[in-house]
Design a protein around this motif. Sequence first.
Motif, PDB file in Angstrom:
ATOM      1  N   THR A 170       0.833  -1.201   0.000  1.00  0.00           N
ATOM      2  CA  THR A 170       0.000   0.000   0.000  1.00  0.00           C
ATOM      3  C   THR A 170       0.870   1.253   0.000  1.00  0.00           C
ATOM      4  O   THR A 170       0.637   2.200  -0.768  1.00  0.00           O
ATOM      5  N   ARG A 171       1.897   1.263   0.841  1.00  0.00           N
ATOM      6  CA  ARG A 171       2.780   2.427   0.909  1.00  0.00           C
ATOM      7  C   ARG A 171       3.487   2.677  -0.419  1.00  0.00           C
ATOM      8  O   ARG A 171       3.681   3.826  -0.837  1.00  0.00           O
ATOM      9  N   ASN A 172       3.901   1.591  -1.066  1.00  0.00           N
ATOM     10  CA  ASN A 172       4.656   1.725  -2.310  1.00  0.00           C
ATOM     11  C   ASN A 172       3.768   1.910  -3.536  1.00  0.00           C
ATOM     12  O   ASN A 172       4.269   2.097  -4.648  1.00  0.00           O
ATOM     13  N   GLY A 173       2.457   1.832  -3.341  1.00  0.00           N
ATOM     14  CA  GLY A 173       1.562   1.912  -4.487  1.00  0.00           C
ATOM     15  C   GLY A 173       1.710   0.722  -5.413  1.00  0.00           C
ATOM     16  O   GLY A 173       1.534   0.832  -6.624  1.00  0.00           O
ATOM     17  N   PHE A 174       2.025  -0.452  -4.823  1.00  0.00           N
ATOM     18  CA  PHE A 174       2.232  -1.657  -5.630  1.00  0.00           C
ATOM     19  C   PHE A 174       0.885  -2.178  -6.110  1.00  0.00           C
ATOM     20  O   PHE A 174       0.065  -2.650  -5.326  1.00  0.00           O
ATOM     21  N   LYS A 175       0.673  -2.102  -7.405  1.00  0.00           N
ATOM     22  CA  LYS A 175      -0.552  -2.581  -8.013  1.00  0.00           C
ATOM     23  C   LYS A 175      -0.233  -3.013  -9.428  1.00  0.00           C
ATOM     24  O   LYS A 175       0.527  -2.345 -10.137  1.00  0.00           O
ATOM     25  N   LEU A 176      -0.781  -4.155  -9.814  1.00  0.00           N
ATOM     26  CA  LEU A 176      -0.503  -4.672 -11.149  1.00  0.00           C
ATOM     27  C   LEU A 176      -1.570  -4.190 -12.134  1.00  0.00           C
ATOM     28  O   LEU A 176      -2.761  -4.286 -11.855  1.00  0.00           O
TER      29      LEU A 176
END
Length: 394
Positions: A170-176
């Motif tokens: 969530t902090r890193n904005g990790f989304k595929l």
Amino acid sequence: MHAFSCVEDYRRAARRRLTKLAFDYLEGGAEDGDALRRNRDAFAQWGFAPRVMTDTSQCSSATTFWGRDAAAPMAVGPTGLNGLFWPKADERLARAAADAGLPFVLSTASTSLLEDVRAAVPDGEMWLQLYVQQDRRIAESMMRRAREAGFRTLLLTVDTPVHGKRDHDTRNGFKLPLRMTPRLIADCMRHPHWSWQMLAYGAPQLCNIAKSVGERADLARHAAVLSRQMDLSLGWDDLTWVRRHWPGEVLVKGIQTVEDARLAQAHGADGIVVSNHGGRQLGSTLAPLEALPPIVEAVSARGPAMAVFLDGGVRRGADVAKAVALGAKGVLLCRAPLYGVAARGGEGVAGVLALLLGELHTTMQLLGCANVGELTSQRLARLPAIQANQANPL
């Protein structure tokens, strides 16, 4: 080139090479990371009780899984989205495992087609890890393709009906698929080797999901299939459905309690993997090593022995010895080989496996164990808690 003395050296090298987003995906656990830390700390609760003046001149870590030879009670375990760490990472992991004489477990969420991994490593012992989606035709297709490619053992993962809460993503904005934000661009600039590889080879895709869905690679859609569309109705009776599509061994992966271990045994599983998904699902659970002894005792008391494997927290050959001494048939290596591939590609995986095999051999000789069968609970002792010394003020 810098010599690596232990798995931790590869971890540090991987951290230097990967962007923060990629390393946190590899390294991170659920919520506050309590389960992740406990997985490692559990091994420190046990010390060795070596026997001396025993003949270990012919010491061997060799074992068998269902009559098939393995160099040690280890397999390279299933991990997803490995192309985020190195191009064709699944092929490199499989090749290193085969060269080391160990099985390789390919994830449903692999970034290489299982057919391509088999073609790259025609001589390797390969197992398939399976997620079951709402549309079970996807899993049926995956099993059919794996059978045709010569995969022999199936690991049905049951601890991931939904994804655990992972604060770091969530902090890193990790989304595929990954979105190029100013923050990620700045991170990429600080890690040019990783960034060049991503540009040269393209962003990783969930190829196996795509082929079994029958569509072109579409990372956003297939990530949704893998996460939000898992079959929440999957139950113990569905092992019969799995058996209809899989003639080889079936292991249930993600067992954490005696009750579920007994149910797996009662429903005819060939084995189980005691696992909390590397601490990536529930933020607070027992470590697999803590759950292992009562589970082994329970299934051993009920008829034919069922193979019990373990994953989570293994970073030393000594950890493998402790798991086996507590009743595990073998361990699945997950993060440790990923540190290797993230640091140095296939060469790094080979280095990690060589270190672990060497450490296991040394540990066995120092314990006075000439073979894996001599690794029993009598070679272990529960260590007392050590209180921190309080320094007296001057």
